[in-house]
Design a protein around this motif. Sequence first.
Motif, PDB file in Angstrom:
ATOM      1  N   ASN A 204       0.886  -1.103   0.025  1.00 18.98           N
ATOM      2  CA  ASN A 204       0.036  -0.013  -0.194  1.00 18.98           C
ATOM      3  C   ASN A 204       0.908   1.228   0.097  1.00 18.98           C
ATOM      4  O   ASN A 204       2.064   1.439   0.624  1.00 18.98           O
ATOM      5  CB  ASN A 204      -0.740   0.078   1.247  1.00 18.98           C
ATOM      6  N   ALA A 205       0.250   2.275  -0.427  1.00 21.04           N
ATOM      7  CA  ALA A 205       0.811   3.691  -0.413  1.00 21.04           C
ATOM      8  C   ALA A 205       1.186   4.039   0.856  1.00 21.04           C
ATOM      9  O   ALA A 205       0.329   3.807   1.940  1.00 21.04           O
ATOM     10  CB  ALA A 205       0.097   4.577  -1.152  1.00 21.04           C
ATOM     11  N   GLY A 206       2.547   4.482   1.342  1.00 18.29           N
ATOM     12  CA  GLY A 206       2.610   4.999   2.509  1.00 18.29           C
ATOM     13  C   GLY A 206       2.963   3.728   3.494  1.00 18.29           C
ATOM     14  O   GLY A 206       3.480   4.202   4.663  1.00 18.29           O
ATOM     15  N   ASP A 207       3.004   2.741   3.112  1.00 16.26           N
ATOM     16  CA  ASP A 207       3.496   1.609   4.099  1.00 16.26           C
ATOM     17  C   ASP A 207       4.881   1.400   4.187  1.00 16.26           C
ATOM     18  O   ASP A 207       5.474   1.359   3.225  1.00 16.26           O
ATOM     19  CB  ASP A 207       2.606   0.233   3.705  1.00 16.26           C
ATOM     20  N   TYR A 208       5.358   0.729   5.355  1.00 15.06           N
ATOM     21  CA  TYR A 208       6.583   0.267   5.657  1.00 15.06           C
ATOM     22  C   TYR A 208       6.874  -1.114   5.443  1.00 15.06           C
ATOM     23  O   TYR A 208       7.827  -1.893   5.578  1.00 15.06           O
ATOM     24  CB  TYR A 208       6.996   0.719   7.049  1.00 15.06           C
ATOM     25  N   ALA A 209       5.711  -2.092   5.138  1.00 17.77           N
ATOM     26  CA  ALA A 209       5.507  -3.432   5.090  1.00 17.77           C
ATOM     27  C   ALA A 209       4.710  -3.933   4.027  1.00 17.77           C
ATOM     28  O   ALA A 209       3.807  -3.292   3.730  1.00 17.77           O
ATOM     29  CB  ALA A 209       5.106  -3.844   6.549  1.00 17.77           C
ATOM     30  N   ALA A 210       4.874  -5.026   3.456  1.00 20.40           N
ATOM     31  CA  ALA A 210       4.035  -5.671   2.491  1.00 20.40           C
ATOM     32  C   ALA A 210       3.462  -6.935   3.022  1.00 20.40           C
ATOM     33  O   ALA A 210       3.986  -7.511   3.984  1.00 20.40           O
ATOM     34  CB  ALA A 210       5.054  -6.124   1.159  1.00 20.40           C
ATOM     35  N   CYS A 211       2.198  -7.108   2.593  1.00 20.49           N
ATOM     36  CA  CYS A 211       1.454  -8.269   3.019  1.00 20.49           C
ATOM     37  C   CYS A 211       1.656  -9.534   2.167  1.00 20.49           C
ATOM     38  O   CYS A 211       1.603  -9.273   0.812  1.00 20.49           O
ATOM     39  CB  CYS A 211       0.107  -8.003   3.079  1.00 20.49           C
ATOM     40  N   PHE A 212       2.205 -10.830   2.546  1.00 20.77           N
ATOM     41  CA  PHE A 212       2.446 -11.833   1.829  1.00 20.77           C
ATOM     42  C   PHE A 212       1.303 -12.926   2.209  1.00 20.77           C
ATOM     43  O   PHE A 212       0.834 -13.265   3.264  1.00 20.77           O
ATOM     44  CB  PHE A 212       3.721 -12.601   1.995  1.00 20.77           C
ATOM     45  N   ASP A 213       0.703 -13.614   1.107  1.00 17.60           N
ATOM     46  CA  ASP A 213      -0.242 -14.320   1.444  1.00 17.60           C
ATOM     47  C   ASP A 213      -0.487 -15.537   0.517  1.00 17.60           C
ATOM     48  O   ASP A 213      -0.080 -15.481  -0.608  1.00 17.60           O
ATOM     49  CB  ASP A 213      -1.597 -13.611   1.131  1.00 17.60           C
ATOM     50  N   CYS A 214      -0.572 -16.708   0.751  1.00 17.64           N
ATOM     51  CA  CYS A 214      -0.665 -17.796  -0.233  1.00 17.64           C
ATOM     52  C   CYS A 214      -1.674 -18.863   0.155  1.00 17.64           C
ATOM     53  O   CYS A 214      -1.985 -18.875   1.354  1.00 17.64           O
ATOM     54  CB  CYS A 214       0.668 -18.756  -0.199  1.00 17.64           C
ATOM     55  N   THR A 215      -1.994 -19.528  -1.109  1.00 17.23           N
ATOM     56  CA  THR A 215      -3.239 -20.511  -1.005  1.00 17.23           C
ATOM     57  C   THR A 215      -2.834 -21.741  -1.873  1.00 17.23           C
ATOM     58  O   THR A 215      -2.070 -21.316  -2.731  1.00 17.23           O
ATOM     59  CB  THR A 215      -4.522 -19.952  -1.263  1.00 17.23           C
TER      60      THR A 215
END
Length: 274
Positions: A204-215
């Motif tokens: 996301n804009a402005g974020d310092y972390a990314a979200c990892f998701d797996c299925t």
Amino acid sequence: MGAAAQSGTIDWTLRDRLGWNWPQSVVTYRVMGGKSEYDASSLKLVGPNGPQAFQLSDVEYWPSTTFIRSGCVSFVAGPLAAYGEQKYILGPRKGDGSVPAPSTNLNIASNETEATLSTSVLGIKVRLGSQIYSSPVPPEQVPGPVLSLRLPDGTWFGRSRLYGSTPISGWSACVSDAGPVFARYVASYSYADGRVLQIRISLNAGDYAACFDCTVRALSDRPSADSQNAGSSDGWELVLGNGIALPEGVKIQGMRYLAKEVPFRVDPGSADPL
């Protein structure tokens, strides 16, 4: 949150009633519109500080038009002070179409083989493309989705790799959403036994972390016992230490590991993949 709709406009009001200070974050709302109500080609969003960036996703248009029948609107809201209130208005541009759209600190740069998703403090370089193998190959011969990550000081580090015993018959990867509010990357790996591993990365804009998701899903409704047993040993891992000097280490969950490579294994077959 309160919402009020007039013809061609929607007002969202964010209020805090708990006495909390809310940080800046991305919010997403569902929009339903009539046949000539919300023209996606001429919308703007106005927040507490004036016009700001927004992003449409999962949009269904009225036939042969650019008017939104249903979809999602995302934008960066806040920060919101305790007991504070903010209003955001989505409506037509009304003649100011020549004014450049507001931007964010989210950037997406890509070529045919890779893309870089980044904010001012984090970058992720991912693989693009697709490949179908004439004969399934071992996972270690298949390229991983993440090429490297970037720290705030500009240092690039890390990589990814697949592991397991079940051969892979093909893969594909693309950036499905490209800002300006959020970026979404999707990589899919097809196993020879019919299972498909899908890895999604969101920034996301402005974020310092990314979200990892797996299925993991099976092409058949009732996978065989052999397939389920094999799947417990298959997956992918994010190696964080590659490219970071040994004395510096990598900080994970409050502990410092002094190692050249720290595998961050994501095993879709386990109840707790991390």
